[in-house]
Write an enzyme that holds these catalytic residues in place. Structure first.
Site, short mmCIF file in Angstrom:
data_model
loop_
_atom_site.label_atom_id
_atom_site.label_comp_id
_atom_site.label_asym_id
_atom_site.label_seq_id
_atom_site.Cartn_x
_atom_site.Cartn_y
_atom_site.Cartn_z
N PRO A 124 -21.43 -6.63 -53.94
CA PRO A 124 -21.75 -6.46 -52.52
C PRO A 124 -20.74 -7.16 -51.61
CG PRO A 124 -23.25 -8.00 -53.56
CD PRO A 124 -22.44 -7.40 -54.66
N SER A 125 -20.66 -6.67 -50.41
CA SER A 125 -19.74 -7.25 -49.42
C SER A 125 -20.09 -8.71 -49.19
CB SER A 125 -19.88 -6.45 -48.12
OG SER A 125 -19.01 -6.95 -47.16
N VAL B 233 -19.63 -11.20 -51.38
CA VAL B 233 -19.98 -11.95 -52.61
C VAL B 233 -18.81 -12.82 -53.09
CG1 VAL B 233 -19.31 -10.19 -54.32
CG2 VAL B 233 -21.18 -11.74 -54.82
N GLY B 234 -17.58 -12.45 -52.68
CA GLY B 234 -16.41 -13.25 -53.07
C GLY B 234 -15.40 -12.51 -53.93
N GLY C 173 -12.82 -10.59 -53.03
CA GLY C 173 -11.46 -10.80 -52.52
C GLY C 173 -10.96 -12.20 -52.85
N ARG D 250 -9.04 -5.88 -39.89
CA ARG D 250 -9.52 -7.18 -39.39
C ARG D 250 -8.31 -7.94 -38.87
NH1 ARG D 250 -12.82 -7.99 -44.85
NH2 ARG D 250 -14.63 -6.69 -44.35
N ARG E 33 -18.14 -15.68 -42.78
CA ARG E 33 -16.79 -15.10 -42.79
C ARG E 33 -16.41 -14.65 -41.38
NH1 ARG E 33 -15.60 -10.24 -46.89
NH2 ARG E 33 -16.58 -9.03 -45.25
N ARG F 228 -24.23 -3.92 -44.01
CA ARG F 228 -23.71 -4.37 -45.30
C ARG F 228 -24.82 -5.04 -46.13
NH1 ARG F 228 -17.54 -5.23 -45.53
NH2 ARG F 228 -16.90 -3.58 -44.14
N ASP G 42 -21.61 -18.29 -58.06
CA ASP G 42 -22.33 -19.38 -57.39
C ASP G 42 -21.27 -20.41 -57.03
OD1 ASP G 42 -24.04 -21.27 -56.52
OD2 ASP G 42 -25.33 -21.30 -58.30
#
Ligand code: ADP
Ligand code: 5GP
Length: 389
Positions: free
Chosen positions: A145-146, A148-149, A151, A177, A270, A281, A304
């Site tokens: 999911p958008s 979550v980390g 990238g 962005r 973010r 999202r 986590d």
């Protein structure tokens, strides 16, 4: 020893075909291969070795020429090429004066991918697929999911292993962005352009995600694979499913958040989306997290603590901090002109000039096509090659 493969058709037939006019565009060397009553004429429209190889089809029963829609990147003509029918739906094209990783291409004329595109586009369709020696580095598909980390984890991998991994730069219709760089994070494009490109088969997969189109182009993956790096794709679950359905071999990894609340916090902190976009999202995240459990993925990692998640990711990719893996490479050059012979799944390439003793050109190259995998819109992998000097 193998059986000599005659030039697919005599030169008089090629001349006769030329009189019909259908291949009048071709200059220089061309080959003709028959499949199910159709002749596939492959050649270039210019004698320039850098010009692309084109295709014309002659239907023997109707006597009609057609100019097919050609999908995939066309190989460069070179001065000389040979065509070998490998299976009843694809032709192997071997080019002269080429390096080991560029000399084999497949022209698919009736594979599932080609049939699917024929239905969409109508008329004759053929597709090029680059031949890949050996297994090649298997791409890594990362979904989740958008927020979550994904990238963050990918950036760490790319920073720590710069010569091993390369990022597949997707296309998207969403606006950039603030800190995003064109061609680095995404190829930003319009819906109209992207839809046309999708129809023309330029994408391995594409999906509507959070209201925008996203997609992985064949070229984006090739750009990474061509420089011998292992490709990382950051794509949504629909994209992962499409890659699986195309039987493209990859490692599929799903990243989960420790909790929905934590995901929401990361996404908000973010600060890159409007409130409305964050809501959208988060709604989609619920569905994606459920889909992540469905067995589509080979591995599920919980992000986590970032450092432990990264350590687990490296472990499952078989990475040791001290090892920089690179794809094994085979290096030789094909002769400028050659004969081919065949023994079952083995194809032998021999220089036509005994005097051709330039460095790096083997006396004989043996290709084994018994374990081919994949194909358009990706590479055809599993070519086994040995060179005899
Ligand atoms: P994605 O690419 O999946 O949309 P990002 O990599 O942009 O997500 O991460 C979203 C936000 O969460 C970023 O601000 C990032 O710094 C942060 N983040 C990533 N992983 C963790 C983690 N394990 N713990 C806390 N924050 C994280
Ligand atoms: P973002 O807008 O946050 O960059 O990405 C939104 C979502 O789109 C993420 O889940 C990301 O994985 C996905 N995405 C990015 N590129 C592609 C792509 O090429 N194909 C697909 N299917 N999804 C993508």
């Amino acid at each position: 020893m193998g059986q000599e493969i005659p030039e697919s058709f005599s030169s008089s037939l090629v001349e006769e075909l030329s009189v019909c006019g259908g291949d009048a565009d071709f200059k220089g060397h061309k080959t003709v291969t028959e499949i199910s009553g159709k002749l596939y004429v492959i050649g270039a429209s210019s004698e320039d070795v850098d010009s692309p190889l084109n295709v014309r089809i002659f239907n023997k029963s109707t006597g009609i020429w057609s100019v097919p829609t050609i999908l995939g990147k066309k190989p460069k003509a070179s001065k000389f090429h040979r065509a070998v029918l490998v299976t009843d739906n694809r032709i192997l094209i071997l080019t002269g004066d080429s390096s080991a990783n560029k000399f084999a291409h497949f022209l698919e004329v009736d594979t599932n991918f080609v049939r699917e595109r024929k239905e969409l586009l109508g008329g004759e369709v053929v597709a090029w697929s680059k031949g890949s020696i050996g297994e090649g580095p298997i791409p890594i598909v990362i979904s989740g999911p958008s927020g979550v980390g994904k990238g963050t984890l990918i950036n760490k991998l790319m920073k720590d292993f710069p010569s091993t991994f390369g990022f597949s730069v997707s296309h998207t219709t969403r606006a950039p962005r603030e800190k995003e760089v064109k061609g680095v994070h995404y190829h930003f494009t319009t819906r109209e352009v992207m839809e046309t490109d999708i129809r023309e088969g330029k994408f391995l997969e594409s999906a509507l995600v959070h209201g925008n189109l996203y997609g992985t182009s064949v070229e984006a993956v090739e750009a990474v694979t061509d420089i011998g790096k292992r490709c990382i794709l950051d794509i949504d679950v629909q994209g992962a499913r499409a890659v699986r359905a195309r039987t493209i071999e990859a490692i599929f990894i799903f990243i989960r958040p420790p909790s929905f609340e934590e995901l929401e916090k990361r996404l908000r902190d973010r600060g890159t989306e409007t409130e409305e976009q964050v809501q959208k999202r988060l709604r989609n995240a619920k569905k994606e997290i459920e889909e992540g459990k469905e067995g589509l993925f080979d591995h599920v990692l919980v992000n986590d603590d970032l450092e432990s998640c990264y350590t687990n990711l490296k472990k499952l990719l078989g990475l040791d901090d001290n090892i920089q893996t690179r794809a094994a490479s085979v290096d030789f050059k094909t002769p400028s002109s050659f004969t081919i012979s065949r023994d079952a799944d083995k194809i032998f390439i021999e220089s036509q000039y005994n005097t051709e003793t330039r460095d790096g050109i083997p006396k004989r190259i043996v290709l084994d096509v018994s374990s081919l995998k994949g194909g358009a819109p990706g590479r055809t992998r599993g070519l086994a090659v040995s060179a005899e000097y």
